[in-house]
Design a protein around this motif. Structure first.
Motif, short mmCIF file in Angstrom:
data_model
loop_
_atom_site.label_atom_id
_atom_site.label_comp_id
_atom_site.label_asym_id
_atom_site.label_seq_id
_atom_site.Cartn_x
_atom_site.Cartn_y
_atom_site.Cartn_z
N TYR A 32 42.69 12.72 42.77
CA TYR A 32 41.53 12.53 43.64
C TYR A 32 41.92 11.97 45.00
N THR A 50 40.34 6.92 54.53
CA THR A 50 40.57 7.78 53.37
C THR A 50 42.06 7.88 53.09
N SER A 98 36.85 11.83 45.76
CA SER A 98 36.54 13.24 46.03
C SER A 98 37.57 14.13 45.35
N SER A 99 37.10 15.29 44.89
CA SER A 99 38.02 16.26 44.28
C SER A 99 38.82 17.02 45.33
N GLN A 103 38.73 14.93 53.21
CA GLN A 103 37.28 14.92 53.43
C GLN A 103 36.82 13.64 54.10
N GLN A 106 30.54 12.18 53.62
CA GLN A 106 30.16 11.45 52.40
C GLN A 106 29.71 12.38 51.28
N MET A 108 30.92 14.97 50.32
CA MET A 108 32.05 15.56 49.61
C MET A 108 32.64 14.61 48.57
N TYR A 109 32.11 13.41 48.51
CA TYR A 109 32.59 12.43 47.54
C TYR A 109 31.65 12.41 46.34
N ASP A 110 32.23 12.65 45.16
CA ASP A 110 31.43 12.83 43.96
C ASP A 110 31.11 11.53 43.25
#
Length: 122
Positions: A32, A50, A98-99, A103, A106, A108-110
Motif C-alpha cells: 500500500y 505520502t 491507498s492501493s 496518489q 483523498q 484515492m485512499y481506501d
C-alpha cells in the motif's frame, strides 16, 4: 481490508517536535501507498505527505523541510516526524492507505484511521 490506528498526537510549543505513528493491520501492508492528511478547525482536510510502496515520498509545500514521512514494513507502521512545529500545524492528523502509488487525492485512499489531535501553542 486494512485497519489504521494513529497515535502520538498531543500539545507542543511552537518550534517543538512530535512523531506520529500509524499502526496497520493486514498482511499486505507493504503493497500500500500511505498518506498523512490533516484537518484544522473550520478548514477542509488537506494532504500533508505520502510515501509509496517503494518508499518514494511527497510533501505539501507547507511542511516541506520540516516533516518527514517514513514506513517500517516489518512493523506495519507509518510515521510522521514533525519538527519546527508552528501554530498553523494545529489539526487532527489522519493516516490513510491507498492501493495505488503516487496518489495525492483523498478519494484515492481506501482506508482511514480515526485521527489524532496535534495542538501547537504559540
Amino acid at each position: 481490508q486494512v485497519q489504521l490506528v494513529e497515535s502520538g498526537g498531543g500539545l507542543v510549543q511552537a518550534g517543538g517536535s512530535l512523531r506520529l505513528s500509524c499502526a496497520a493491520s493486514g498482511r499486505t501492508f507493504s503493497s500500500y501507498a500511505l498518506g498523512w492528511f490533516r484537518q484544522a478547525p473550520g478548514k477542509e482536510r488537506e494532504l500533508v505527505a505520502t510515501i509509496s510502496s517503494r518508499g518514494s515520498t511527497y510533501y505539501a509545500d507547507s511542511v516541506k523541510g520540516r516533516f518527514t514521512i517514513s514506513r517500517d514494513n516489518a512493523k506495519n507502521t507509518v510515521y510522521l516526524q514533525m519538527d519546527r512545529l508552528r501554530p498553523e500545524d494545529t489539526a487532527v492528523y489522519y493516516c490513510a492507505a491507498s492501493s495505488f502509488d503516487g496518489q495525492t487525492e483523498q478519494f484515492m485512499y481506501d482506508y482511514w484511521g480515526q485521527g489524532t489531535q496535534v495542538t501547537v501553542s504559540s
